[in-house]
Design a protein around this motif. Structure first.
Motif, PDB file in Angstrom:
ATOM      1  N   GLU A  59       0.827  -1.207   0.000  1.00 55.15           N
ATOM      2  CA  GLU A  59       0.000   0.000   0.000  1.00 55.15           C
ATOM      3  C   GLU A  59       0.862   1.259   0.000  1.00 55.15           C
ATOM      4  OE1 GLU A  59      -2.850  -0.105   3.150  1.00 55.15           O
ATOM      5  OE2 GLU A  59      -3.635  -2.074   2.582  1.00 55.15           O
ATOM      6  N   LYS A  60       1.952   1.230   0.749  1.00 58.78           N
ATOM      7  CA  LYS A  60       2.850   2.377   0.799  1.00 58.78           C
ATOM      8  C   LYS A  60       3.444   2.656  -0.573  1.00 58.78           C
ATOM      9  CE  LYS A  60       5.545   5.504   2.732  1.00 58.78           C
ATOM     10  NZ  LYS A  60       5.014   6.794   3.240  1.00 58.78           N
ATOM     11  N   LEU A  61       3.847   1.609  -1.283  1.00 50.65           N
ATOM     12  CA  LEU A  61       4.443   1.777  -2.600  1.00 50.65           C
ATOM     13  C   LEU A  61       3.431   2.295  -3.610  1.00 50.65           C
ATOM     14  CD1 LEU A  61       6.688  -1.422  -2.776  1.00 50.65           C
ATOM     15  CD2 LEU A  61       7.337   0.911  -2.142  1.00 50.65           C
ATOM     16  N   VAL A  62       2.190   1.829  -3.509  1.00 51.90           N
ATOM     17  CA  VAL A  62       1.129   2.339  -4.379  1.00 51.90           C
ATOM     18  C   VAL A  62       0.904   3.826  -4.105  1.00 51.90           C
ATOM     19  CG1 VAL A  62      -1.344   2.236  -4.868  1.00 51.90           C
ATOM     20  CG2 VAL A  62      -0.011   0.122  -4.713  1.00 51.90           C
ATOM     21  N   ASP A  63       0.860   4.207  -2.840  1.00 48.68           N
ATOM     22  CA  ASP A  63       0.671   5.623  -2.481  1.00 48.68           C
ATOM     23  C   ASP A  63       1.817   6.483  -3.007  1.00 48.68           C
ATOM     24  OD1 ASP A  63      -1.693   5.037  -1.190  1.00 48.68           O
ATOM     25  OD2 ASP A  63      -0.815   5.007   0.823  1.00 48.68           O
ATOM     26  N   LEU A  64       3.042   5.978  -2.923  1.00 43.49           N
ATOM     27  CA  LEU A  64       4.194   6.742  -3.415  1.00 43.49           C
ATOM     28  C   LEU A  64       4.132   6.915  -4.927  1.00 43.49           C
ATOM     29  CD1 LEU A  64       7.037   5.168  -1.234  1.00 43.49           C
ATOM     30  CD2 LEU A  64       6.269   7.554  -1.157  1.00 43.49           C
ATOM     31  N   GLY A  65       3.669   5.881  -5.626  1.00 46.64           N
ATOM     32  CA  GLY A  65       3.520   5.997  -7.074  1.00 46.64           C
ATOM     33  C   GLY A  65       2.468   7.012  -7.461  1.00 46.64           C
ATOM     34  N   LEU A  66       1.350   7.026  -6.747  1.00 49.24           N
ATOM     35  CA  LEU A  66       0.292   8.009  -7.011  1.00 49.24           C
ATOM     36  C   LEU A  66       0.768   9.425  -6.677  1.00 49.24           C
ATOM     37  CD1 LEU A  66      -2.723   5.995  -5.571  1.00 49.24           C
ATOM     38  CD2 LEU A  66      -2.340   6.548  -7.988  1.00 49.24           C
ATOM     39  N   GLU A  67       1.537   9.556  -5.598  1.00 50.99           N
ATOM     40  CA  GLU A  67       2.086  10.853  -5.205  1.00 50.99           C
ATOM     41  C   GLU A  67       3.012  11.398  -6.282  1.00 50.99           C
ATOM     42  OE1 GLU A  67       3.992  11.924  -1.099  1.00 50.99           O
ATOM     43  OE2 GLU A  67       5.627  11.317  -2.443  1.00 50.99           O
ATOM     44  N   LYS A  68       3.896  10.552  -6.788  1.00 46.52           N
ATOM     45  CA  LYS A  68       4.826  10.969  -7.843  1.00 46.52           C
ATOM     46  C   LYS A  68       4.068  11.414  -9.088  1.00 46.52           C
ATOM     47  CE  LYS A  68       6.855   7.832 -10.215  1.00 46.52           C
ATOM     48  NZ  LYS A  68       7.693   6.694 -10.674  1.00 46.52           N
ATOM     49  N   HIS A  69       3.010  10.684  -9.417  1.00 43.23           N
ATOM     50  CA  HIS A  69       2.220  11.012 -10.609  1.00 43.23           C
ATOM     51  C   HIS A  69       1.521  12.359 -10.442  1.00 43.23           C
ATOM     52  CE1 HIS A  69       0.017  10.203 -14.284  1.00 43.23           C
ATOM     53  NE2 HIS A  69      -1.120  10.456 -13.657  1.00 43.23           N
ATOM     54  N   ARG A  70       0.970  12.624  -9.257  1.00 40.24           N
ATOM     55  CA  ARG A  70       0.303  13.914  -9.013  1.00 40.24           C
ATOM     56  C   ARG A  70       1.289  15.070  -9.170  1.00 40.24           C
ATOM     57  NH1 ARG A  70      -2.312  10.911  -4.858  1.00 40.24           N
ATOM     58  NH2 ARG A  70      -0.796  11.659  -3.322  1.00 40.24           N
ATOM     59  N   GLU A  71       2.506  14.882  -8.698  1.00 38.42           N
ATOM     60  CA  GLU A  71       3.514  15.933  -8.831  1.00 38.42           C
ATOM     61  C   GLU A  71       3.804  16.239 -10.299  1.00 38.42           C
ATOM     62  OE1 GLU A  71       7.020  14.911  -6.719  1.00 38.42           O
ATOM     63  OE2 GLU A  71       6.116  15.133  -4.733  1.00 38.42           O
ATOM     64  N   LYS A  72       3.860  15.192 -11.113  1.00 33.62           N
ATOM     65  CA  LYS A  72       4.176  15.393 -12.520  1.00 33.62           C
ATOM     66  C   LYS A  72       3.060  16.119 -13.265  1.00 33.62           C
ATOM     67  CE  LYS A  72       7.573  11.789 -13.294  1.00 33.62           C
ATOM     68  NZ  LYS A  72       7.990  10.632 -14.134  1.00 33.62           N
ATOM     69  N   GLN A  73       1.843  16.032 -12.748  1.00 31.02           N
ATOM     70  CA  GLN A  73       0.742  16.724 -13.406  1.00 31.02           C
ATOM     71  C   GLN A  73       0.869  18.241 -13.290  1.00 31.02           C
ATOM     72  OE1 GLN A  73      -1.066  14.503 -15.282  1.00 31.02           O
ATOM     73  NE2 GLN A  73       0.503  13.263 -14.243  1.00 31.02           N
ATOM     74  N   GLN A  74       1.744  18.709 -12.413  1.00 29.46           N
ATOM     75  CA  GLN A  74       1.944  20.150 -12.244  1.00 29.46           C
ATOM     76  C   GLN A  74       2.952  20.719 -13.241  1.00 29.46           C
ATOM     77  OE1 GLN A  74       2.928  20.886  -8.102  1.00 29.46           O
ATOM     78  NE2 GLN A  74       1.522  19.299  -7.400  1.00 29.46           N
ATOM     79  N   ILE A  75       3.608  19.836 -14.007  1.00 32.64           N
ATOM     80  CA  ILE A  75       4.596  20.295 -14.978  1.00 32.64           C
ATOM     81  C   ILE A  75       3.897  20.921 -16.180  1.00 32.64           C
ATOM     82  CG2 ILE A  75       6.434  19.554 -16.568  1.00 32.64           C
ATOM     83  CD1 ILE A  75       7.054  17.297 -14.597  1.00 32.64           C
ATOM     84  N   HIS A  76       4.397  22.070 -16.639  1.00 27.31           N
ATOM     85  CA  HIS A  76       3.853  22.739 -17.810  1.00 27.31           C
ATOM     86  C   HIS A  76       4.650  22.327 -19.042  1.00 27.31           C
ATOM     87  CE1 HIS A  76       1.389  26.137 -15.801  1.00 27.31           C
ATOM     88  NE2 HIS A  76       1.650  25.183 -14.906  1.00 27.31           N
ATOM     89  N   TYR A  77       3.946  21.961 -20.093  1.00 29.27           N
ATOM     90  CA  TYR A  77       4.595  21.561 -21.341  1.00 29.27           C
ATOM     91  C   TYR A  77       4.402  22.602 -22.447  1.00 29.27           C
ATOM     92  CZ  TYR A  77       5.176  17.128 -18.968  1.00 29.27           C
ATOM     93  OH  TYR A  77       5.535  16.151 -18.063  1.00 29.27           O
ATOM     94  N   ARG A  78       3.776  23.704 -22.101  1.00 24.51           N
ATOM     95  CA  ARG A  78       3.630  24.848 -23.008  1.00 24.51           C
ATOM     96  C   ARG A  78       3.949  26.104 -22.226  1.00 24.51           C
ATOM     97  NH1 ARG A  78       0.425  24.538 -27.653  1.00 24.51           N
ATOM     98  NH2 ARG A  78      -0.302  26.657 -27.239  1.00 24.51           N
ATOM     99  N   ILE A  79       4.507  27.087 -22.903  1.00 29.62           N
ATOM    100  CA  ILE A  79       4.881  28.320 -22.185  1.00 29.62           C
ATOM    101  C   ILE A  79       3.713  29.299 -22.097  1.00 29.62           C
ATOM    102  CG2 ILE A  79       7.296  28.135 -22.818  1.00 29.62           C
ATOM    103  CD1 ILE A  79       6.802  30.231 -24.990  1.00 29.62           C
TER     104      ILE A  79
END
Length: 366
Positions: free
Chosen positions: A344-364
């Motif tokens: 469960e901890k590893l699943v939570d860490l994977g979801l956490e990492k994915h949420r962080e990446k959603q904040q990345i902008h790919y257009r200026i």
């Protein structure tokens, strides 16, 4: 809804010499995961590379052979829907996260991680770069050298170099590494293709065997000392497990049989270390994790050199096994994190990492 079950796609099998280990790992994880909290979808990669998705797991599996899904036993393979780059993000069959229980090349080396990045699907474990460098023992040790993380002396050789001037390589090993030495495929795991050489006559045959499993081989000096492993989990704030020591029986080193056949090795958990050595081990493990840009989980394998008790990092495993004989879950169990909670901890860490990446902008302009 907050209480809605997360769907976890468990990916296993694959085109790798560690195919059987992947099946054992998937069998263990699927039987341990809390089905009251998660929907579990099995996704089987046959040895020919074909992907097959199965129905949701509803209970305990009796044997790992139940994981060998047959294409004609599945109506319309659900996996084809969410693996298409054009699939909508809310596709009915799309999992919330993938647990890639794949060991070795074509799974642990950044390949499937890149696929899930393209599909924008969360997954357990390190990303493309960390997985790739963590799989390649030569690149890994190059990074460790750059970060001043102590490791054994080593040389690498390509198949082209070996076939064109083997005597030159043998001389280089003699002058810079010496004997005993270990010969390993650069990309591989579970000690497949690894040999210990005590003399020059053994070296040529060992290198030839290693090239059966990769196009690049690493030759390392033998370290006289204790073999100790430690687990690391986290994305930014890292936690380490208690250390464990491996004592092999009737083997020159911790080979495939020692790892996966009961009775061929003894795991001493926790390892009997001084506070000073334990503190150095924990710090070194975290440094290695950060240097390789890892996330989620890793097992750090070290030698404690006999002559001076110095920590020598052997390698880092970015997707350690979860079989009943595996060190990684046992380390965390002795640390106070039981198997089911570790998953469960590893699943939570994977979801956490994915949420962080959603904040990345790919257009200026957005």
């Amino acid at each position: 809804m907050a209480n809605e079950k997360k769907t976890v796609a468990v990916l296993y099998g694959g085109k790798s010499t560690e195919y059987e280990i992947s099946l054992l790992t998937a069998f263990s994880v699927i039987n341990a995961i809390d089905l009251d909290k998660y929907r579990v979808l099995p996704v089987y990669i046959q040895q020919d590379g074909r992907w097959i998705a199965g129905d949701e797991i509803k209970g305990k599996l009796a044997h790992k052979d139940q994981l060998l899904l047959q294409e004609n036993a599945v109506a319309e393979s659900a996996v084809t829907h969410w693996l298409a780059p054009s699939a909508p993000a809310n596709a009915r069959t799309r999992p919330d996260i993938v647990f890639p229980l794949l060991h070795g090349p074509n799974g642990e080396d950044g390949t499937v991680q890149g696929l899930f990045e393209l599909l924008n699907i969360a997954y357990v474990g390190s990303g493309v770069a960390g997985s790739s460098v963590g799989m390649d023992k030569v690149l890994m040790k190059d990074v460790f050298a750059a970060y001043d993380i102590p490791g054994p002396n080593y040389v690498s050789v390509s198949r082209f170099e070996w076939e064109n001037d083997a005597p030159k390589i043998i001389l280089k090993v003699k002058n810079s590494i010496g004997y005993p030495c270990f010969i390993k495929p650069a990309n591989g795991g579970s000690s497949v293709g690894i040999s210990k050489c005590l003399s020059e006559p053994e070296l040529s045959a060992a290198i030839t065997e290693a090239f059966l499993f990769d196009t690049k081989v690493i030759i390392e000096e033998g370290i006289s000392g204790r073999e100790v492993e430690i687990g690391v989990i986290g994305n930014h704030e890292l936690s380490v497990s208690v250390p464990g020591e491996i004592i092999t029986k009737n083997a020159a080193f911790y080979d495939y049989q020692s790892k996966y056949q009961e009775g061929n090795s003894t795991l001493v958990i926790p390892a009997d270390l001084t506070d000073k050595v334990k503190a150095e081990l924990e710090e070194t493990a975290k440094r290695a994790f950060v240097a390789l840009n890892l996330s989620g989980l890793a097992r750090v394998d070290v030698f404690i050199r006999e002559k001076d008790q110095k920590i020598i990092v052997n390698e880092v495993n970015t997707m350690p096994g979860f079989t009943q004989f595996s060190m990684f879950p046992l380390l965390w169990q002795h640390t106070g994190l039981p198997y089911q909670q570790l998953i469960e901890k590893l699943v939570d860490l994977g979801l956490e990492k994915h949420r962080e990446k959603q904040q990345i902008h790919y257009r200026i302009d957005n």
